[in-house]
Design an enzyme around this catalytic site. Structure first.
Site, short mmCIF file in Angstrom:
data_model
loop_
_atom_site.label_atom_id
_atom_site.label_comp_id
_atom_site.label_asym_id
_atom_site.label_seq_id
_atom_site.Cartn_x
_atom_site.Cartn_y
_atom_site.Cartn_z
N ASN A 183 0.82 -1.21 0.00
CA ASN A 183 0.00 0.00 0.00
C ASN A 183 0.85 1.26 0.00
O ASN A 183 0.57 2.23 -0.72
CB ASN A 183 -0.92 0.01 1.23
N HIS A 188 -3.17 3.02 -2.28
CA HIS A 188 -4.31 2.27 -1.77
C HIS A 188 -5.24 1.78 -2.88
O HIS A 188 -5.90 0.75 -2.72
CB HIS A 188 -5.09 3.13 -0.78
N ASP A 192 -6.38 -2.00 -3.13
CA ASP A 192 -7.77 -2.47 -3.22
C ASP A 192 -7.92 -3.47 -4.37
O ASP A 192 -8.60 -4.49 -4.23
CB ASP A 192 -8.71 -1.29 -3.44
N GLU A 219 -6.44 -6.81 5.48
CA GLU A 219 -5.93 -7.77 4.49
C GLU A 219 -6.07 -9.21 4.97
O GLU A 219 -5.39 -10.11 4.46
CB GLU A 219 -4.46 -7.47 4.18
#
Length: 305
Positions: A183, A188, A192, A219
């Site tokens: 990340n 981000h 995702d 996660e």
């Protein structure tokens, strides 16, 4: 709309004429199920093909409508099924009694077809809206797989079922390795996308209706496998681990692998009378952390049977 997709209405009345009238009135728009007494009503309501709504006569011999309603509301399977009383009782006190006991509405005899149809249609609309909201509440918005709430409802149910039958139950905790670094360096949005791909691999491995793959948080994912021994469970999750690695999601900031990987910990046990479903998640979580400490991108499993 095909007959398979039509809403199911259970009509309960001890008078054959009333059953025939309501059946003829509704059969063109709904799948109609008939019951002539309280016992039959409960059998049909608790079947594998339950109704979406129940029209229930109040005055019946042996088991009246109030008793049937009480039993329906006590059972997890039917506590939210809408019940409309059909009755010749016409006092305000009678209607208040039925509503206080959990009935959604009243239809008085003799029947007025437009009113019957309108009230059923309105309540079925509410049923569909409730199902939609329940679906949204039980699924993760990002990955579109079941969420932690869904898992917690499922694990309690499957734990009790395996406990009664003395069957094994397996649980796996899945954690994406070095996801913070992913990340931090890729953003981000990329994170995702990666989580959705991992969720897709996990959920595609689940085939049986009783199995469940859910996003546990962040996660982390959880895989619930009732009636599955340690060998079968470990084989399944090892295949998941390999397929995630084979996605070849680039992760040049991982110290263990040039691609995104996962670590999995799991446990298999037979539920006992002195422990609870919490032992599953605690034991699987401990195994998962062993996999992380041991170098990641691995499966560690404990057979407690």
């Amino acid at each position: 709309m095909t007959s398979e997709n039509r809403a199911k209405i259970l009509v309960v009345d001890d008078e054959r004429m009333n059953l025939n009238i309501l059946s003829d009135l509704l059969i063109d728009d709904y799948k109609v199920i008939l019951a002539k007494n309280g016992t039959q009503a409960l059998e049909r309501a608790w079947s594998d093909n339950p109704p979406d709504i129940i029209l229930l006569d109040v005055m019946m011999p042996e088991m009246d409508g109030y008793t049937v309603l009480h039993k329906l509301k006590e059972d997890e399977r039917t506590k939210n099924t809408p019940v409309i009383f059909i009755t010749a009782l016409d006092s305000i006190e009678d209607e208040a009694t039925g509503l206080e006991k959990g009935a959604m509405d009243y239809i008085r005899k003799p029947f007025h077809p437009p009113i019957v149809k309108a009230r059923i249609r309105n309540h079925l609309t509410l049923v569909r809206q409730r199902h939609l909201l329940e679906g949204l509440a039980n699924y993760d918005a990002l990955t579109e797989i079941p969420n932690r709430r869904n898992y917690e409802l499922s694990v309690d149910r499957e734990w009790r079922r395996c406990q009664r039958a003395f069957l094994p139950i397996s649980l796996a905790m899945v954690d994406v390795d070095c996801f913070k670094q992913y990340n931090d360096n890729y953003g981000h949005t990329a994170g995702d996308v990666a989580l959705k791909k991992v969720a897709g691999i996990i959920s595609s491995a689940i085939n049986r209706p009783c199995d469940l793959a859910a996003r546990y948080g962040g996660e982390e994912f959880v895989i619930l496998l009732p009636e599955t021994d340690a060998y079968g469970a470990r084989y399944l999750v090892e295949d998941i681990r390999k397929k995630v690695e084979q996605l070849e999601i680039k992760h040049e900031f991982s110290p263990i692998n040039p691609f995104l990987t996962i670590s999995i910990g799991g446990v298999t046990l037979i539920p006992g009378v002195t422990n609870s479903a919490e032992v599953l998640i605690e034991s699987a979580d401990a195994m998962m952390y062993q996999a992380k400490r041991g170098g990641k991108n691995a499966v560690i499993w404990e057979d407690m049977t």
